[in-house]
Scaffold this motif. Structure first.
Motif, PDB file in Angstrom:
ATOM      1  N   GLY A 158       0.235  -1.399   0.069  1.00 48.13           N
ATOM      2  CA  GLY A 158      -0.161  -0.336   0.470  1.00 48.13           C
ATOM      3  C   GLY A 158       0.748   1.050   0.122  1.00 48.13           C
ATOM      4  N   PHE A 159       0.242   2.041   0.190  1.00 46.67           N
ATOM      5  CA  PHE A 159       0.933   4.160  -0.138  1.00 46.67           C
ATOM      6  C   PHE A 159       0.983   4.110   0.982  1.00 46.67           C
ATOM      7  N   PRO A 187      -2.878   6.105  -4.536  1.00 48.24           N
ATOM      8  CA  PRO A 187      -2.671   6.321  -3.429  1.00 48.24           C
ATOM      9  C   PRO A 187      -4.433   6.787  -2.645  1.00 48.24           C
ATOM     10  N   THR A 188      -5.896   6.610  -2.906  1.00 46.48           N
ATOM     11  CA  THR A 188      -6.430   6.841  -2.639  1.00 46.48           C
ATOM     12  C   THR A 188      -7.681   5.732  -2.323  1.00 46.48           C
ATOM     13  N   VAL A 246      -8.256   2.378   3.810  1.00 46.04           N
ATOM     14  CA  VAL A 246      -9.137   3.818   5.377  1.00 46.04           C
ATOM     15  C   VAL A 246      -6.870   3.049   5.473  1.00 46.04           C
ATOM     16  N   ALA A 247      -6.675   4.954   6.724  1.00 48.27           N
ATOM     17  CA  ALA A 247      -5.143   4.661   7.126  1.00 48.27           C
ATOM     18  C   ALA A 247      -5.340   3.645   8.845  1.00 48.27           C
ATOM     19  N   GLY A 299      -2.515  -1.935  17.178  1.00 43.36           N
ATOM     20  CA  GLY A 299      -3.416  -2.594  18.485  1.00 43.36           C
ATOM     21  C   GLY A 299      -4.617  -1.460  18.363  1.00 43.36           C
ATOM     22  N   GLN A 300      -4.622  -0.647  17.628  1.00 38.94           N
ATOM     23  CA  GLN A 300      -5.751   0.799  18.126  1.00 38.94           C
ATOM     24  C   GLN A 300      -6.763  -0.029  17.610  1.00 38.94           C
ATOM     25  N   HIS A 301      -8.028   0.525  18.238  1.00 36.96           N
ATOM     26  CA  HIS A 301      -9.053   0.328  17.169  1.00 36.96           C
ATOM     27  C   HIS A 301      -9.260   1.145  15.916  1.00 36.96           C
ATOM     28  N   LEU A 302     -10.155   0.595  14.796  1.00 35.85           N
ATOM     29  CA  LEU A 302     -10.536   1.194  13.615  1.00 35.85           C
ATOM     30  C   LEU A 302     -11.699   1.918  13.320  1.00 35.85           C
TER      31      LEU A 302
END
Length: 398
Positions: A273-274, A316-317, A334-335, A341-344
């Protein structure tokens, strides 16, 4: 508005342009750039490569009959055939597994290890060719970002990195026959590098029964530009469904093994990915995942897929996938979170499905950078805020 090019089993080359601001029911526009239906499946497209260097955009296509074509992609979306040549070392039961364009050269590689570098003359009057021979039973081949090296892997063929220039200047006969580079004492092939080869992976440890694990690399990619001539970062997928990450300066074995990524039939394809630490993979089922390379976990998957994604293209998008169910799909990206471990808050989705009448075989991004337009009213509002004075603690209260 990202645009993706794709080829199909009949030799057609088409484009899909996605416009999220469109008011139409379908936000995608499908165009045929090259009609190859007259030749049928004999010229089905197996690989595409785009080179935007210079004034013209050059699109190269590798066909099922062993031909490689180079087109000029004009501004009015017309493809003009410039040159076509044949890889004579390929047989009917073999195929192209690698195609790359860099500068004025087009590189192609087949499953039987036939490597070809074709250089276009400056006046477009012809093409010169250089041949090289690699091990057979290959499944994937990739050229590095700076074209200084290339990598491959396959069925009982470990991931290997070669110096591009040396590969075309070293004797190819010894490579094809499997002769050691020094021509002296016979050693195990795993311990002796071929001429032009600068690094080769080593198999993972034996399993819990002490049995050797089979080597079957199905796909691979460079995951970051090389920081030096001796350091390369690679990611390879296997038929067992694992992803193996390599750092060539950290040893020959993978620095990380992400198990169980390919749920059905192993990993089919992988693309970097970018965003940093981001990769996209598909398996032989109907799964497409975004992978966090820091942990090896699946960050999110795309729902509602009904066919195997045989090719992925990242912009990129957006992400595009070509599927055997005759759909080109445009996916949101999605970045990844700043910390592992953080929630998206949200996950990638399928934004658009474009049905095509023949099975798409490969897709690529057209490499055009898109700058988002800023609404004039929004820009005026931003200027007002920027011109206002900040109120501090020392300001007089009214």
């Amino acid at each position: 508005m990202p645009r993706f090019l794709f080829g199909d089993e009949l030799g057609n080359i088409k484009s899909v342009q996605y416009d999220p601001a469109s008011q139409e029911t379908s936000k995608s526009v499908l165009k045929t750039l090259h009609d190859g239906t007259a030749t049928g499946r004999t010229k089905g497209i197996q690989k595409l490569a785009l080179n935007n260097a210079g004034e013209k955009s050059l699109l190269s296509a590798a066909h099922a009959n062993g031909a490689v074509s180079t087109f000029s992609l004009n501004e009015d979306d017309r493809l003009e055939l410039l040159h076509e040549w044949k890889e004579t070392r390929i047989r009917a039961d073999q195929s192209f597994i690698g195609l790359a364009a860099s500068g004025g050269s087009i590189f192609s590689c087949t499953t039987n290890g036939a490597l070809l570098m074709s250089t276009l003359k400056d006046d477009n009057s012809g093409v010169s060719h250089k041949l090289a021979a690699l091990p057979s039973r290959l499944c994937d081949w990739r050229l590095s970002h700076d074209r200084q090296t290339f990598a491959y892997g396959g069925d009982e063929v470990e991931v290997s990195v070669w110096d591009t220039e040396r590969a075309f200047t070293s004797p190819s006969e010894s490579i094809a026959m499997g002769t050691p580079a020094n021509g002296g004492k016979k050693r195990k092939q795993s311990d002796t590098l071929f001429p032009g080869e600068i690094w080769r992976a080593k198999n993972v440890q034996n399993d819990f029964l002490g049995l050797r694990q089979p080597v079957h690399n199905t796909c691979l990619t460079y995951i970051s530009p090389s920081t030096s001539a001796s350091q390369h970062h690679l990611l390879a997928g296997t038929r067992l469904g694992d992803m193996r990450r390599y750092d060539t300066r950290a040893g020959r074995r993978p620095i990380a093994v992400f198990q169980g990524i390919g749920k059905i039939g192993g990993v089919r394809t992988v693309e970097k990915g970018f965003s940093e630490h981001e990769a996209f993979v598909s398996d032989h089922g109907s799964n497409v995942y975004a992978i966090d390379l820091r942990s090896g976990n699946i960050a999110y998957g795309y729902k509602g897929l009904s066919g195997t994604a045989s090719s992925l293209a990242v912009s990129p998008t957006h992400l595009a996938s070509a599927s055997i169910d005759r759909y080109i799909r445009i996916h949101s990206v999605v970045a990844l979170p700043d910390k592992v471990g953080q929630h998206l808050d949200k996950k990638g989705t399928v934004l658009e499905r474009v049905f095509v009448t023949t099975i798409p075989t490969v897709t690529i991004w057209d490499q055009e950078k898109v700058t988002e337009q800023v609404n004039d009213d929004e820009q005026e509002g931003e200027d007002i805020w920027e011109g206002m004075k900040n109120v501090g603690e020392n300001d007089d209260e009214t």
